[in-house]
Design a protein around this motif. Sequence first.
Motif: not given
Length: 317
Positions: A10-18, A128-135, A209-221
């Motif tokens: 979640i933290r990584r996704a927020v930072l990549v988004e910004a 943005i999913i590729s960007r998150n995995i790259e990060a 790594q699990n993601f909902i693409a539309r609307p984007f967000r990571p899926v965690t336990i």
Amino acid sequence: MSRPAIPAEIRRAVLVEAGHRCAIPRCGQTELDVHHIIPWETCQKHEYFNLIALCPICHRRAHNGEIDRKSLQQYKENLSREFNKNDSGIFEAEIVEIRRRITESNEEIPSYTFQFDFPDFQKAVERIISRNIEAWGYELLTEFREMQDNYIDYPRDESDPELGGPPPKSTLVGTYDVLRRDQKIISVRYNIDRYYTGAAHGGRTTRVQNFIARPFRPVTIESLIGSGNSLSDFATFIRQSLAQERRYDPEWLARGTAPRFENFSIFNIEKYGILFTFSEYQIDCFAAGEQHLRLSFHELKTVCDENVINELASYDL
């Protein structure tokens, strides 16, 4: 209640988004906090849609009410639109077929090689999913370098052919499979093979790594179970399901399925359900290898957030 850390995904996704910059327009600072738009004291959970990257000054202004909640929500909505509009499509990593690869090698003692592949999703909504995995790959590289920096170079007997000469090279190789990719979900399973100089043997770990693409967000336990359900009830359900699959030692099973989020964090979203993976030594001996449990979305509705399960279960035929 004690405040748990924001999950790394979640933290990584927020930072990549910004773009790793403060989300307040024309601020642009790169020293960042992650701020709850609806305060933690009210929501008591870490949700991607409620988190925004702010520099310490803007963070303090938000807490003081100088930047109101409605403005923060608008800035958050603007981020995803700006990402797709302004992303150049240029990655640091080289392209390998339909994948990209982060590589680094060092011939100084202790020498090492690092190779991490990740998918290059071309659709704008998936980029943005590729960007998150790259990060995440660069986070692994940083951890790997730190391990090398802490290596102790013990004196070697140069006269002994078995003990003399340079130590073996450390390696880390990350490879992946995309288990699900449709209009709604992308789920990626990673094998991380590591060998550190001086170790008795190498090892392999599974990461996901699990993601909902539309609307984007990571899926965690944490998001899968939801705040309205009990982690203890979820752990009991998983333990009972595993016991029906095969006979496990009760002590191993109880220890490996204790109600802690990290015990269930390795999972992949498939088309009809979720595949949980349990590491070596977690619920069985090393020789037994990883253990797996596949549960349908219907089965999981009783112990998970039903709205999340319904969202994961919707896909395009």
